[in-house]
Write a protein that holds these residues in place. Structure first.
Motif, PDB file in Angstrom:
ATOM      1  N   ILE A  62       2.288   1.678  -3.440  1.00  0.00           N
ATOM      2  CA  ILE A  62       1.039   2.414  -4.242  1.00  0.00           C
ATOM      3  C   ILE A  62       1.121   3.871  -3.955  1.00  0.00           C
ATOM      4  N   TRP A  63       1.034   4.155  -2.989  1.00  0.00           N
ATOM      5  CA  TRP A  63       0.964   5.637  -2.675  1.00  0.00           C
ATOM      6  C   TRP A  63       2.148   6.506  -3.064  1.00  0.00           C
ATOM      7  N   LEU A  64       3.632   5.932  -2.682  1.00  0.00           N
ATOM      8  CA  LEU A  64       4.564   6.478  -3.100  1.00  0.00           C
ATOM      9  C   LEU A  64       4.976   6.517  -4.738  1.00  0.00           C
ATOM     10  N   PRO A 109       3.289   7.400  -7.625  1.00  0.00           N
ATOM     11  CA  PRO A 109       2.763   8.424  -8.416  1.00  0.00           C
ATOM     12  C   PRO A 109       3.721   9.647  -7.911  1.00  0.00           C
ATOM     13  N   LEU A 110       4.127   9.750  -6.761  1.00  0.00           N
ATOM     14  CA  LEU A 110       5.320  10.852  -6.343  1.00  0.00           C
ATOM     15  C   LEU A 110       6.524  10.485  -6.968  1.00  0.00           C
ATOM     16  N   TRP A 111       6.931   9.420  -7.061  1.00  0.00           N
ATOM     17  CA  TRP A 111       8.150   9.016  -7.584  1.00  0.00           C
ATOM     18  C   TRP A 111       8.263   9.305  -9.256  1.00  0.00           C
ATOM     19  N   LEU A 169       0.795  -1.148  -0.045  1.00  0.00           N
ATOM     20  CA  LEU A 169       0.178  -0.078   0.175  1.00  0.00           C
ATOM     21  C   LEU A 169       0.840   1.141   0.037  1.00  0.00           C
ATOM     22  N   ALA A 170       1.999   1.211   0.869  1.00  0.00           N
ATOM     23  CA  ALA A 170       2.779   2.525   0.803  1.00  0.00           C
ATOM     24  C   ALA A 170       3.645   2.535  -0.604  1.00  0.00           C
ATOM     25  N   THR A 175       5.571  20.153  -3.659  1.00  0.00           N
ATOM     26  CA  THR A 175       5.243  19.202  -2.608  1.00  0.00           C
ATOM     27  C   THR A 175       6.352  18.725  -1.722  1.00  0.00           C
TER      28      THR A 175
END
Length: 277
Positions: free
Chosen positions: A24-26, A28-30, A21-22, A253
């Protein structure tokens, strides 16, 4: 020993479940970071490149030339700091009054504040714009950027709950000793509410930092643009500078992620303090 082994297994399972889950969240930021280092052709290339490229400086130079991004970011920082300080002060005083005093219409005030939480912002923003720009002629001013959004219903309820959790006997004893109300508020209640104030400050700062619609409506002068509005100006009818948008998004960001990581202990403590009665 058996209990320790069971807890270790639970911890491993929990981390094993949370790690995907982490990621998946990270992800898009990468990818935002990767795209900020590419030109537009690289961003829209057929393959997916997960490694950063070398066009970040060029994208930033183009972003600065097109929008004056450094100036816009400076304006956003100043507006966010002023908004946070003033809004924390306003919501704290309102929360203290609702938690500590009895007055006629108190229930009506609470009901009204709760009711405003159900109103979409788009219902309020047009009348607010008409009042500030047409009636008061305050468009394109620092006052218009900072003051109209100051009152935050959620912040008032948040601070009220925090003050209600504090021992009333402490304030009563201070009143018996003859301590003035404003001193009780400033030097007794506010220090006790420090975790809640920290969490509320983070929430309000992020709210102002990410605010796009109100600064877009109330300011028409390029020199008064905030950073989100500056990024939005890169989306034109015939051309969109995706490299510049990704670079600006990274620059906006990254500081917020750092601030949140540094203050997450205070944020979690403040949220917990406001949620438990």
């Amino acid at each position: 020993m058996k209990k320790s082994s069971t807890e270790l297994k639970r911890s491993i399972l929990l981390h094993g479940a949370m790690a995907p889950l982490a990621l998946i969240w990270l992800f898009p930021l990468w990818m935002m970071l990767v795209f900020s280092t590419m030109d537009d052709n690289g961003i829209f290339s057929p393959g997916i490149n997960l490694a950063p490229s070398t066009h970040f400086a060029a994208n930033f130079a183009a972003l600065e030339a097109d929008t004056g991004f450094v100036r816009a970011t400076t304006i956003s920082v100043l507006v966010a700091i002023a908004y946070t300080l003033l809004s924390v002060a306003l919501t704290s005083m309102a929360g203290w009054a609702l938690a500590s005093y009895r007055f006629v219409g108190k229930r009506t005030v609470l009901t009204t504040i709760l009711g405003t939480l159900t109103l979409p912002y788009f219902v309020v923003v047009i009348p607010q714009f008409v009042m500030v720009a047409r009636d008061f002629h305050l468009d394109n001013t620092w006052f218009a950027l900072i003051v109209p959004p100051l009152f935050n219903s959620l912040g008032v309820l948040f601070m009220r709950q925090s003050f209600l959790m504090m021992p009333g006997e402490l304030f009563d004893s201070a009143r018996v000793e003859g301590v003035k109300e404003w001193r009780i508020f400033l030097f007794v209640a506010m220090p006790l509410a420090r975790p809640t104030l920290a969490a509320l400050s983070i929430i309000l700062f992020l709210h102002s930092w990410n605010n796009y619609l109100w600064p877009l409506l109330i300011n028409s002068r390029p020199e008064m643009m905030t950073a989100p509005v500056a990024l939005g100006s890169l989306i034109g009818l015939t051309k969109v500078s995706w490299g510049g948008i990704m670079t600006g998004a990274v620059l906006l960001t990254a500081p917020m992620l750092v601030v949140f990581l540094l203050l997450q202990r205070h944020f979690v403590a403040g949220i917990a303090a406001g949620a438990i009665k």
